[in-house]
Design a protein around this motif. Structure first.
Motif, PDB file in Angstrom:
ATOM      1  N   TYR A   7     -14.673  -9.461   2.610  1.00  0.00           N
ATOM      2  CA  TYR A   7     -14.538  -8.190   3.309  1.00  0.00           C
ATOM      3  C   TYR A   7     -15.110  -8.303   4.710  1.00  0.00           C
ATOM      4  CZ  TYR A   7     -19.464  -7.195   2.158  1.00  0.00           C
ATOM      5  OH  TYR A   7     -20.825  -7.241   2.049  1.00  0.00           O
ATOM      6  N   ARG A   8     -14.655  -7.438   5.593  1.00  0.00           N
ATOM      7  CA  ARG A   8     -15.093  -7.414   6.988  1.00  0.00           C
ATOM      8  C   ARG A   8     -15.102  -8.803   7.609  1.00  0.00           C
ATOM      9  NH1 ARG A   8     -19.571  -2.437   7.022  1.00  0.00           N
ATOM     10  NH2 ARG A   8     -18.029  -0.865   6.434  1.00  0.00           N
ATOM     11  N   SER A  42      -2.696   0.756   5.650  1.00  0.00           N
ATOM     12  CA  SER A  42      -3.204  -0.526   5.178  1.00  0.00           C
ATOM     13  C   SER A  42      -2.027  -1.477   5.023  1.00  0.00           C
ATOM     14  CB  SER A  42      -3.916  -0.336   3.839  1.00  0.00           C
ATOM     15  OG  SER A  42      -4.440  -1.571   3.385  1.00  0.00           O
ATOM     16  N   TYR A  59     -10.906  -4.993  10.874  1.00  0.00           N
ATOM     17  CA  TYR A  59     -11.406  -6.048   9.993  1.00  0.00           C
ATOM     18  C   TYR A  59     -10.283  -6.624   9.125  1.00  0.00           C
ATOM     19  CZ  TYR A  59     -16.239  -4.561  10.915  1.00  0.00           C
ATOM     20  OH  TYR A  59     -17.442  -4.251  11.503  1.00  0.00           O
ATOM     21  N   TRP A 107     -12.410  -1.006   2.178  1.00  0.00           N
ATOM     22  CA  TRP A 107     -11.645  -2.066   1.524  1.00  0.00           C
ATOM     23  C   TRP A 107     -11.449  -1.733   0.054  1.00  0.00           C
ATOM     24  CZ3 TRP A 107     -16.530  -2.633   3.585  1.00  0.00           C
ATOM     25  CH2 TRP A 107     -17.589  -2.827   2.687  1.00  0.00           C
ATOM     26  N   PHE A 108     -10.420  -2.350  -0.574  1.00  0.00           N
ATOM     27  CA  PHE A 108     -10.071  -2.047  -1.952  1.00  0.00           C
ATOM     28  C   PHE A 108     -10.984  -2.801  -2.924  1.00  0.00           C
ATOM     29  CE2 PHE A 108      -6.358   0.352  -0.974  1.00  0.00           C
ATOM     30  CZ  PHE A 108      -5.763  -0.250   0.122  1.00  0.00           C
ATOM     31  N   TYR A 136      -9.455  -8.520   5.338  1.00  0.00           N
ATOM     32  CA  TYR A 136      -9.929  -8.623   3.961  1.00  0.00           C
ATOM     33  C   TYR A 136      -9.050  -9.631   3.220  1.00  0.00           C
ATOM     34  CZ  TYR A 136     -11.984  -4.281   5.547  1.00  0.00           C
ATOM     35  OH  TYR A 136     -12.667  -3.353   6.282  1.00  0.00           O
ATOM     36  N   TRP A 185      -6.337  -2.937   8.153  1.00  0.00           N
ATOM     37  CA  TRP A 185      -5.853  -1.620   8.529  1.00  0.00           C
ATOM     38  C   TRP A 185      -5.094  -1.763   9.851  1.00  0.00           C
ATOM     39  CZ3 TRP A 185      -5.574   2.713   5.735  1.00  0.00           C
ATOM     40  CH2 TRP A 185      -6.353   2.788   4.581  1.00  0.00           C
ATOM     41  N   ASP A 186      -3.986  -1.023   9.925  1.00  0.00           N
ATOM     42  CA  ASP A 186      -3.240  -0.932  11.160  1.00  0.00           C
ATOM     43  C   ASP A 186      -3.632   0.370  11.829  1.00  0.00           C
ATOM     44  OD1 ASP A 186      -0.586  -0.049  12.701  1.00  0.00           O
ATOM     45  OD2 ASP A 186      -0.534  -2.222  12.436  1.00  0.00           O
ATOM     46  N   ASP A 187      -3.494   0.443  13.133  1.00  0.00           N
ATOM     47  CA  ASP A 187      -3.974   1.612  13.871  1.00  0.00           C
ATOM     48  C   ASP A 187      -3.277   2.920  13.524  1.00  0.00           C
ATOM     49  OD1 ASP A 187      -4.772  -0.188  16.966  1.00  0.00           O
ATOM     50  OD2 ASP A 187      -5.873   0.084  15.091  1.00  0.00           O
ATOM     51  N   TRP A 239       0.843  -1.185   0.000  1.00  0.00           N
ATOM     52  CA  TRP A 239       0.000   0.000   0.000  1.00  0.00           C
ATOM     53  C   TRP A 239       0.883   1.241   0.000  1.00  0.00           C
ATOM     54  CZ3 TRP A 239      -0.736   3.390   4.422  1.00  0.00           C
ATOM     55  CH2 TRP A 239      -1.752   4.341   4.249  1.00  0.00           C
ATOM     56  N   PHE A 261     -10.867   3.099   8.390  1.00  0.00           N
ATOM     57  CA  PHE A 261     -10.678   1.744   8.923  1.00  0.00           C
ATOM     58  C   PHE A 261     -11.774   0.785   8.465  1.00  0.00           C
ATOM     59  CE2 PHE A 261      -7.115   2.389  11.636  1.00  0.00           C
ATOM     60  CZ  PHE A 261      -7.204   3.673  12.131  1.00  0.00           C
TER      61      PHE A 261
END
Lengths: 127, 109
Positions: B50-51, B98, B33, A113-114, B35, B92-94, A49, A110
């Motif tokens: 996803y999620r 991504s 989440y 999504w892609f 993916y 995702w990281d905090d 990314w 957050f």
């Protein structure tokens, strides 16, 4: 149906700036349901990314590239762009643009999504 | 070196069930989440899950995702030859950033 298409030079000289544009069709780049992003993939390697942007201009960058990356959005042209400065051979990769869908209004990156992705464009860094 | 850890390869015979693991940390998988993306040879990645465990329309129910703590898994049942591809987990990281796994090459024997 949302579609994305990357465009830009396929060959960039070392130390110069890589510039790519992603044109969005089938939807508005100003939609509140999407962020927009860049991902790259060196030949034979995995995905990395690069960064993401919201139509308002809010940006998120990969910390390892942050000093060299600028992502911007042009709502009048329904496009967003990537600039990567001081490139080296290590920046040779297929560069993908992608929509980041939030499944509703994007009140947090957050939750995104892609999807979908552009077809990708190979950028080679060489003199 | 990827932030999320996947096995580099996996394999199975047609009809079998295979699973691909993805390990992270409390700052990514543990709090966000997961993916999954499928990349067929020579093509762009495509969203698969996803999620954590939701399938987009058009993705067969042979594909399923799960998450527990700081790890996640992708399961493919009734393996088919067209499932031969690279599979990537992401989260995702905090930070926020991504992060992706290094990818798992699935071979259908």
């Amino acid at each position: 149906q949302l579609q994305l298409q990357e465009s830009g030079p396929g060959l960039v000289k070392p130390s110069e700036t890589l510039s790519l544009t992603c044109t969005v069709s089938g939807g508005s780049i100003s939609s509140s349901s999407y962020y927009w992003g860049w991902i790259r993939q060196p030949p034979g390697k995995g995905l990395e990314w690069i960064g993401s942007i919201y139509y308002s201009g809010s940006t998120y960058y990969n910390p390892s590239l942050k000093s060299r990356v600028t992502i911007s959005v042009d709502t009048s042209k329904n496009q967003f762009s990537l600039k990567l400065s001081s490139v080296t051979a290590a920046d040779t990769a297929v560069y993908y643009c992608a929509a980041l869908y939030c499944g509703g209004d994007c009140y947090s990156v957050f939750l995104s999504w892609f999807d979908p992705w552009g077809q990708g464009t190979l950028v080679t860094v060489s003199s | 070196q990827s932030v999320l850890t996947q096995p580099p390869s996996a394999s199975g015979t047609p009809g079998q069930r295979v699973t691909i693991s993805c390990s992270g940390s409390s700052s990514n998988i543990g709090s966000n989440y997961v993916y999954w993306y499928q990349q067929l040879p020579g093509t762009a990645p495509k969203l698969l899950i996803y999620r954590n465990n939701q399938r987009p329309s058009g993705v067969p129910d042979r594909f399923s995702g799960s998450k527990s703590g700081t790890s996640a898994s992708l399961a493919i049942s009734g393996l088919r030859s067209e499932d031969e591809a690279d599979y990537y987990c992401a989260a995702w990281d905090d930070s926020p950033q991504s992060v992706f796994g290094g990818g798992t090459k699935l071979t259908v024997l």
